[in-house]
Write a protein that holds these residues in place. Structure first.
Motif, PDB file in Angstrom:
ATOM      1  N   LEU A  59       0.926  -1.328  -0.494  1.00  9.35           N
ATOM      2  CA  LEU A  59       0.116  -0.111  -0.116  1.00  9.35           C
ATOM      3  C   LEU A  59       1.001   0.827  -0.053  1.00  9.35           C
ATOM      4  O   LEU A  59       1.626   0.904   0.520  1.00  9.35           O
ATOM      5  N   GLN A  60       0.640   2.653  -1.104  1.00  4.61           N
ATOM      6  CA  GLN A  60       1.416   2.875  -1.305  1.00  4.61           C
ATOM      7  C   GLN A  60       0.787   4.176  -0.966  1.00  4.61           C
ATOM      8  O   GLN A  60       1.089   5.554   0.138  1.00  4.61           O
ATOM      9  N   VAL A  61      -0.618   4.778  -0.465  1.00  4.56           N
ATOM     10  CA  VAL A  61      -1.023   5.634  -0.581  1.00  4.56           C
ATOM     11  C   VAL A  61      -2.470   5.078   0.560  1.00  4.56           C
ATOM     12  O   VAL A  61      -3.513   4.570  -0.309  1.00  4.56           O
ATOM     13  N   SER A  76     -12.400   9.363  -0.607  1.00  5.92           N
ATOM     14  CA  SER A  76     -11.436   8.494   0.067  1.00  5.92           C
ATOM     15  C   SER A  76     -10.340   7.782  -1.261  1.00  5.92           C
ATOM     16  O   SER A  76     -10.767   7.565  -2.570  1.00  5.92           O
ATOM     17  N   TRP A  77      -8.899   7.952  -0.881  1.00  9.93           N
ATOM     18  CA  TRP A  77      -8.515   7.156  -1.924  1.00  9.93           C
ATOM     19  C   TRP A  77      -7.009   6.285  -1.345  1.00  9.93           C
ATOM     20  O   TRP A  77      -6.536   6.224  -0.395  1.00  9.93           O
ATOM     21  N   ALA A  78      -6.777   4.856  -2.350  1.00  9.37           N
ATOM     22  CA  ALA A  78      -5.671   4.258  -2.034  1.00  9.37           C
ATOM     23  C   ALA A  78      -5.062   3.678  -3.049  1.00  9.37           C
ATOM     24  O   ALA A  78      -5.954   3.604  -4.191  1.00  9.37           O
ATOM     25  N   MET A  79      -3.834   3.168  -2.881  1.00  6.53           N
ATOM     26  CA  MET A  79      -3.113   3.461  -4.439  1.00  6.53           C
ATOM     27  C   MET A  79      -1.974   1.606  -3.814  1.00  6.53           C
ATOM     28  O   MET A  79      -1.548   2.541  -2.818  1.00  6.53           O
ATOM     29  N   TRP A  80      -2.399   1.457  -4.528  1.00  8.28           N
ATOM     30  CA  TRP A  80      -1.066   0.076  -4.176  1.00  8.28           C
ATOM     31  C   TRP A  80      -0.510  -0.349  -5.324  1.00  8.28           C
ATOM     32  O   TRP A  80      -0.499   0.003  -6.834  1.00  8.28           O
ATOM     33  N   SER A  81       0.886  -0.491  -4.799  1.00  5.10           N
ATOM     34  CA  SER A  81       2.618  -0.567  -6.555  1.00  5.10           C
ATOM     35  C   SER A  81       3.323  -1.202  -6.151  1.00  5.10           C
ATOM     36  O   SER A  81       4.347  -1.445  -5.055  1.00  5.10           O
ATOM     37  N   ASP A  89      -5.004   1.711  -8.257  1.00  2.00           N
ATOM     38  CA  ASP A  89      -5.521   2.545  -7.729  1.00  2.00           C
ATOM     39  C   ASP A  89      -6.807   3.374  -7.959  1.00  2.00           C
ATOM     40  O   ASP A  89      -7.641   3.507  -8.892  1.00  2.00           O
ATOM     41  N   ILE A  90      -7.629   3.142  -6.859  1.00  2.00           N
ATOM     42  CA  ILE A  90      -9.335   3.286  -6.341  1.00  2.00           C
ATOM     43  C   ILE A  90      -9.310   4.241  -5.537  1.00  2.00           C
ATOM     44  O   ILE A  90      -9.043   4.896  -4.426  1.00  2.00           O
ATOM     45  N   LYS A  91      -9.955   4.945  -5.988  1.00  2.00           N
ATOM     46  CA  LYS A  91     -10.840   6.700  -5.753  1.00  2.00           C
ATOM     47  C   LYS A  91     -11.991   6.371  -6.287  1.00  2.00           C
ATOM     48  O   LYS A  91     -12.566   6.197  -6.623  1.00  2.00           O
ATOM     49  N   PHE A  92     -12.197   7.019  -5.355  1.00  2.00           N
ATOM     50  CA  PHE A  92     -14.125   7.861  -4.656  1.00  2.00           C
ATOM     51  C   PHE A  92     -14.066   9.078  -4.319  1.00  2.00           C
ATOM     52  O   PHE A  92     -13.296  10.007  -3.436  1.00  2.00           O
ATOM     53  N   ALA A  93     -15.128   9.940  -5.383  1.00  2.00           N
ATOM     54  CA  ALA A  93     -14.935  11.560  -4.757  1.00  2.00           C
ATOM     55  C   ALA A  93     -16.973  11.762  -4.753  1.00  2.00           C
ATOM     56  O   ALA A  93     -17.213  11.469  -5.694  1.00  2.00           O
ATOM     57  N   LEU A 154     -16.549   7.237  -9.065  1.00  2.00           N
ATOM     58  CA  LEU A 154     -15.558   6.298  -9.095  1.00  2.00           C
ATOM     59  C   LEU A 154     -14.089   6.200 -10.248  1.00  2.00           C
ATOM     60  O   LEU A 154     -14.695   6.214 -10.950  1.00  2.00           O
ATOM     61  N   PHE A 155     -13.235   5.971  -9.038  1.00  2.00           N
ATOM     62  CA  PHE A 155     -11.847   5.625 -10.239  1.00  2.00           C
ATOM     63  C   PHE A 155     -11.445   4.398 -10.156  1.00  2.00           C
ATOM     64  O   PHE A 155     -10.845   4.379  -9.094  1.00  2.00           O
ATOM     65  N   ILE A 156     -10.933   3.833 -11.025  1.00  2.00           N
ATOM     66  CA  ILE A 156     -10.532   2.530 -10.588  1.00  2.00           C
ATOM     67  C   ILE A 156      -9.387   2.168 -12.136  1.00  2.00           C
ATOM     68  O   ILE A 156      -9.303   1.972 -13.034  1.00  2.00           O
ATOM     69  N   GLU A 157      -8.123   2.330 -11.413  1.00  2.00           N
ATOM     70  CA  GLU A 157      -7.212   1.944 -12.472  1.00  2.00           C
ATOM     71  C   GLU A 157      -6.419   0.901 -12.345  1.00  2.00           C
ATOM     72  O   GLU A 157      -5.891   1.177 -10.791  1.00  2.00           O
ATOM     73  N   PHE A 158      -5.867  -0.228 -13.344  1.00  2.00           N
ATOM     74  CA  PHE A 158      -5.091  -0.645 -12.592  1.00  2.00           C
ATOM     75  C   PHE A 158      -4.169  -1.681 -14.037  1.00  2.00           C
ATOM     76  O   PHE A 158      -4.485  -1.463 -14.936  1.00  2.00           O
TER      77      PHE A 158
END
Length: 189
Positions: A59-61, A76-81, A89-93, A154-158
């Protein structure tokens, strides 16, 4: 006497202005979602294979704005790398209503801007069956999926070294889990 009358009129006008803005924002926001879930919990709540895949990356962020009711009031935001595994990268706004616009209208504008920005560089594919509107973009060895649910974007990047079908499968699982979490946390709010 005229000074007192002037002060009363000014106070009444100011009260009407502030009350009107607050009242209209409340009216515009009816039906909007009030909370977003903690983005860190998304991979843990879905498919075991997807959970293992994300757990292989540190987990980076981790961030969220205005914690409330098991989630967050605004974002809410979380990023694993990991260099060799990939990134998620998962974001909710959550967008709030204003006196003149609903939160859903504000969120729709954000999604429209995001789509236009992406379309300037890569092909954007509309998606059906996810939220109120959605689209995906393939670029740089990964997939990005954007979804609007009422007033939440919702934003998800893989990104990973795999084929498009697998990128789509993992992102689809994460997005469906995210959508379910938005609905669940707001049913409890």
């Amino acid at each position: 006497m005229s000074l007192v009358l002037t002060v009363v009129v000014v106070i009444a006008a100011l009260g009407a202005f502030v009350g009107g803005r607050t009242g209209l924002a409340y009216w515009q926001g009816r039906g909007d979602y009030e909370l977003v879930p903690d983005a860190v919990s998304v991979p843990k709540s879905g498919d075991d294979d997807v959970h293992r895949r994300v757990a292989a990356m540190p987990l980076q962020v981790k961030s969220g704005y205005l914690p409330r009711g098991g989630g967050f009031d605004s974002s809410s935001w979380a990023m694993w790398s990991h260099d060799r595994v990939g990134s998620v990268d998962i974001k909710f706004a959550r967008h709030r209503a204003t006196a003149l616009r609903s939160g859903a209208d504000v969120a729709a504008d954000e999604l429209r801007r995001s789509r236009a920005h992406s379309a300037a560089y890569v092909q954007v594919t509309p998606l059906s069956g996810l939220g109120d509107e959605a689209f995906e973009v393939f670029a740089n060895g990964g997939i990005t999926v954007n979804v609007r649910m009422r007033n939440i974007v919702l934003f998800i990047e893989f990104t990973a070294r795999t084929d498009r079908a697998e990128l789509r499968r993992v992102t689809g699982t994460l997005m469906k889990t995210s959508i379910g979490m938005v609905e669940k946390i707001n049913a409890q709010a």
